[in-house]
Design a protein around this motif. Structure first.
Motif, PDB file in Angstrom:
ATOM      1  N   ARG A 248       0.909  -1.322  -0.037  1.00 19.89           N
ATOM      2  CA  ARG A 248      -0.090  -0.008  -0.076  1.00 19.89           C
ATOM      3  C   ARG A 248       1.008   1.380   0.037  1.00 19.89           C
ATOM      4  N   VAL A 249       1.745   1.106  -1.035  1.00 20.43           N
ATOM      5  CA  VAL A 249       2.837   2.450  -0.952  1.00 20.43           C
ATOM      6  C   VAL A 249       2.284   3.002  -2.454  1.00 20.43           C
ATOM      7  N   PHE A 250       2.149   4.455  -2.430  1.00 17.84           N
ATOM      8  CA  PHE A 250       1.771   5.248  -3.662  1.00 17.84           C
ATOM      9  C   PHE A 250       2.675   6.455  -3.565  1.00 17.84           C
ATOM     10  N   ASN A 251       2.877   6.778  -4.714  1.00 16.87           N
ATOM     11  CA  ASN A 251       3.814   8.108  -5.319  1.00 16.87           C
ATOM     12  C   ASN A 251       3.120   8.865  -6.131  1.00 16.87           C
ATOM     13  N   ASN A 252       3.505  10.393  -5.943  1.00 16.95           N
ATOM     14  CA  ASN A 252       2.587  11.201  -6.689  1.00 16.95           C
ATOM     15  C   ASN A 252       3.466  11.688  -7.919  1.00 16.95           C
ATOM     16  N   ASN A 253       4.434  10.664  -8.423  1.00 21.20           N
ATOM     17  CA  ASN A 253       5.247  10.841  -9.666  1.00 21.20           C
ATOM     18  C   ASN A 253       5.184  10.109 -10.863  1.00 21.20           C
ATOM     19  N   LYS A 254       3.614   9.972 -10.967  1.00 17.15           N
ATOM     20  CA  LYS A 254       2.889   9.253 -12.205  1.00 17.15           C
ATOM     21  C   LYS A 254       3.385  10.166 -13.633  1.00 17.15           C
ATOM     22  N   LEU A 255       3.172  11.609 -13.436  1.00 17.01           N
ATOM     23  CA  LEU A 255       3.470  12.294 -14.446  1.00 17.01           C
ATOM     24  C   LEU A 255       4.941  13.074 -14.541  1.00 17.01           C
ATOM     25  N   SER A 256       5.617  12.336 -13.994  1.00 20.17           N
ATOM     26  CA  SER A 256       7.121  12.837 -14.210  1.00 20.17           C
ATOM     27  C   SER A 256       7.688  12.939 -15.553  1.00 20.17           C
ATOM     28  N   ASN A 257       8.722  13.882 -15.860  1.00 19.18           N
ATOM     29  CA  ASN A 257       9.527  13.739 -17.056  1.00 19.18           C
ATOM     30  C   ASN A 257      10.878  13.157 -16.768  1.00 19.18           C
ATOM     31  N   ALA A 258      11.558  13.178 -17.922  1.00 19.44           N
ATOM     32  CA  ALA A 258      13.046  12.665 -17.848  1.00 19.44           C
ATOM     33  C   ALA A 258      14.054  13.360 -16.772  1.00 19.44           C
ATOM     34  N   ASN A 259      13.674  14.790 -16.885  1.00 19.32           N
ATOM     35  CA  ASN A 259      14.448  15.717 -15.946  1.00 19.32           C
ATOM     36  C   ASN A 259      13.991  15.785 -14.608  1.00 19.32           C
ATOM     37  N   SER A 260      13.176  14.977 -14.167  1.00 19.42           N
ATOM     38  CA  SER A 260      12.674  15.109 -12.700  1.00 19.42           C
ATOM     39  C   SER A 260      11.889  16.107 -12.842  1.00 19.42           C
ATOM     40  N   GLY A 261      11.022  16.790 -13.699  1.00 15.20           N
ATOM     41  CA  GLY A 261       9.942  17.732 -13.475  1.00 15.20           C
ATOM     42  C   GLY A 261       8.810  16.954 -13.173  1.00 15.20           C
ATOM     43  N   ASN A 262       7.917  17.386 -12.282  1.00 14.77           N
ATOM     44  CA  ASN A 262       6.706  16.493 -11.706  1.00 14.77           C
ATOM     45  C   ASN A 262       5.451  17.328 -11.951  1.00 14.77           C
ATOM     46  N   ASP A 263       4.646  17.022 -12.770  1.00 18.17           N
ATOM     47  CA  ASP A 263       3.401  17.795 -13.211  1.00 18.17           C
ATOM     48  C   ASP A 263       2.600  17.978 -12.053  1.00 18.17           C
ATOM     49  N   PHE A 264       2.655  17.054 -10.913  1.00 15.64           N
ATOM     50  CA  PHE A 264       1.898  17.303  -9.694  1.00 15.64           C
ATOM     51  C   PHE A 264       2.129  18.567  -9.073  1.00 15.64           C
ATOM     52  N   TRP A 265       3.543  18.994  -9.160  1.00  8.48           N
ATOM     53  CA  TRP A 265       3.696  20.371  -8.483  1.00  8.48           C
ATOM     54  C   TRP A 265       3.512  21.571  -9.535  1.00  8.48           C
ATOM     55  N   GLU A 266       3.260  21.113 -10.866  1.00 11.93           N
ATOM     56  CA  GLU A 266       3.022  22.174 -11.665  1.00 11.93           C
ATOM     57  C   GLU A 266       1.206  22.585 -11.917  1.00 11.93           C
ATOM     58  N   SER A 267       0.738  21.393 -12.818  1.00 13.60           N
ATOM     59  CA  SER A 267      -0.596  21.739 -13.138  1.00 13.60           C
ATOM     60  C   SER A 267      -1.632  21.375 -11.741  1.00 13.60           C
ATOM     61  N   GLY A 268      -0.962  20.699 -10.838  1.00 15.45           N
ATOM     62  CA  GLY A 268      -1.712  20.255  -9.417  1.00 15.45           C
ATOM     63  C   GLY A 268      -2.334  21.478  -8.651  1.00 15.45           C
ATOM     64  N   VAL A 269      -1.605  22.562  -8.786  1.00 19.22           N
ATOM     65  CA  VAL A 269      -2.038  23.536  -8.057  1.00 19.22           C
ATOM     66  C   VAL A 269      -3.459  24.067  -8.431  1.00 19.22           C
ATOM     67  N   VAL A 270      -3.905  23.878  -9.987  1.00 20.18           N
ATOM     68  CA  VAL A 270      -5.137  24.366 -10.348  1.00 20.18           C
ATOM     69  C   VAL A 270      -5.858  23.087 -10.428  1.00 20.18           C
ATOM     70  N   LYS A 271      -5.503  21.950 -10.338  1.00 21.38           N
ATOM     71  CA  LYS A 271      -6.493  20.735 -10.114  1.00 21.38           C
ATOM     72  C   LYS A 271      -6.456  19.906  -8.836  1.00 21.38           C
ATOM     73  N   PRO A 272      -6.693  20.540  -8.019  1.00 24.65           N
ATOM     74  CA  PRO A 272      -6.609  19.824  -6.573  1.00 24.65           C
ATOM     75  C   PRO A 272      -7.778  18.786  -6.464  1.00 24.65           C
ATOM     76  N   GLN A 273      -8.920  19.269  -7.462  1.00 18.76           N
ATOM     77  CA  GLN A 273     -10.003  18.076  -7.266  1.00 18.76           C
ATOM     78  C   GLN A 273      -9.433  16.754  -7.998  1.00 18.76           C
ATOM     79  N   LEU A 274      -8.465  16.776  -8.611  1.00 22.23           N
ATOM     80  CA  LEU A 274      -7.982  15.301  -9.212  1.00 22.23           C
ATOM     81  C   LEU A 274      -7.034  14.699  -8.235  1.00 22.23           C
ATOM     82  N   ILE A 275      -6.187  15.696  -7.542  1.00 20.01           N
ATOM     83  CA  ILE A 275      -5.365  15.202  -6.537  1.00 20.01           C
ATOM     84  C   ILE A 275      -6.237  14.481  -5.428  1.00 20.01           C
ATOM     85  N   LEU A 276      -7.231  14.954  -5.024  1.00 19.28           N
ATOM     86  CA  LEU A 276      -8.207  14.677  -3.873  1.00 19.28           C
ATOM     87  C   LEU A 276      -8.892  13.453  -4.441  1.00 19.28           C
TER      88      LEU A 276
END
Length: 300
Positions: A248-276
């Motif tokens: 039961r281990v989950f990470n929030n890096n499903k949408l990471s790119n090759a340079n360690s950019g993570n969309d969670f910290w980008e688009s996630g600010v305007v999509k909190p309902q998707l994170i929730l």
């Protein structure tokens, strides 16, 4: 500040962003083309901005520690969206102001609730003469978020949740009144450090976290780990933790790119309902009909 704001032409046509989160607000307003310069473009997830960087209509202006002032000046931006409170940031802002380029500080990162962070859409909307549009966008986000949260508000069986991985023998976990702690609470989780009142990260010893983690049912936000094996490689003792043994281990890096950019910290600010929605799916399987997670993945 009022005097400075009066010098900004509205709607802005040319902007420079010093954080990828700023891009998410601008993208929501359909104003990607206005971004003429940004820091760390390799970390960006937004495909439109990536295309603009490749085409050369959006330029790399360096990073926060080494901004390319010449490039920024040549871009002649209407405004620079900045963040931070340190003396270095203040000095940089002072420079640009003296050169006649308005700098606006964006402090969304200081917010302690997901909806407060998303509400900065309204702030960005003012610069593009899109106040009504930004207000309506936020209203939709707010309604979706509140509906989801209501589904688990009175749920009795709340799983205990631990977060993060240690870094150089220090285990940083979100404070009990932080942005992430509020997310966990809204998703019907029982955050192990919820009784702490801090909005900042807590720097704990590995031993103290292990002691608390005996009670954990679910583990989220495991750094750069893409598999359970990655966690063991960082510290073999992690395999003893209950969420690990029960898968039961989950990470929030499903949408990471090759340079360690993570969309969670980008688009996630305007999509909190998707994170929730993702977190509710993790904490309470079956409540959300859509079983696909957007930002999270289960580690195997």
């Amino acid at each position: 500040t009022d005097t400075l704001l009066n010098t900004i032409p509205v709607p802005v046509k040319r902007v420079v962003c010093l954080s990828t989160t700023h891009l998410a607000y601008i993208h929501s307003l359909n104003e990607d083309k206005s971004v003429v310069g940004l820091t760390n473009p390799t970390l960006v997830s937004n495909p439109e901005i990536i295309r603009q960087v490749k085409e050369g209509s959006t330029l790399d202006i360096g990073n926060e520690q080494a901004l390319n002032y010449e490039v920024i000046l040549n871009l002649k931006p209407d405004v620079i969206f900045a963040y931070g409170v340190g003396a270095e940031v203040q000095a940089t802002c002072q420079k640009f102001t003296e050169w006649g380029i308005p700098v606006v500080m964006v402090s969304e990162y200081l917010e302690s609730t997901p909806l407060a962070k998303a509400e900065w859409l309204k702030f960005f909307g003012l610069f593009y003469n899109k106040k009504a549009y930004a207000d309506s966008l936020f209203e939709c986000i707010n309604n979706d978020y509140e509906k989801l949260s209501a589904q688990v508000k009175n749920i009795e069986n709340k799983p205990s949740v631990m977060t993060s991985l240690p870094w150089k023998d220090i285990w940083y976990v979100p404070g009990g009144n932080s942005f992430m702690a509020n997310f966990i609470n809204d998703a019907g989780g029982n955050y192990l450090w919820k009784d702490d009142t801090s909005r900042e990260s807590l720097a704990l010893s590995i031993e103290s976290v292990f002691f608390e983690a005996r009670k954990a049912d679910i583990w989220i936000h495991t750094g750069m780990a893409n598999s359970l094996n990655d966690i063991i490689l960082s510290d073999p003792r992690m395999a003893e933790l209950k969420p690990f043994t029960q898968n039961r281990v989950f990470n929030n890096n499903k949408l990471s790119n090759a340079n360690s950019g993570n969309d969670f910290w980008e688009s996630g600010v305007v999509k909190p309902q998707l994170i929730l929605s993702d977190l509710i799916h993790i904490f309470h399987p079956g409540i959300i009909s859509d079983t696909n997670m957007y930002y999270y993945k289960q580690l195997k």
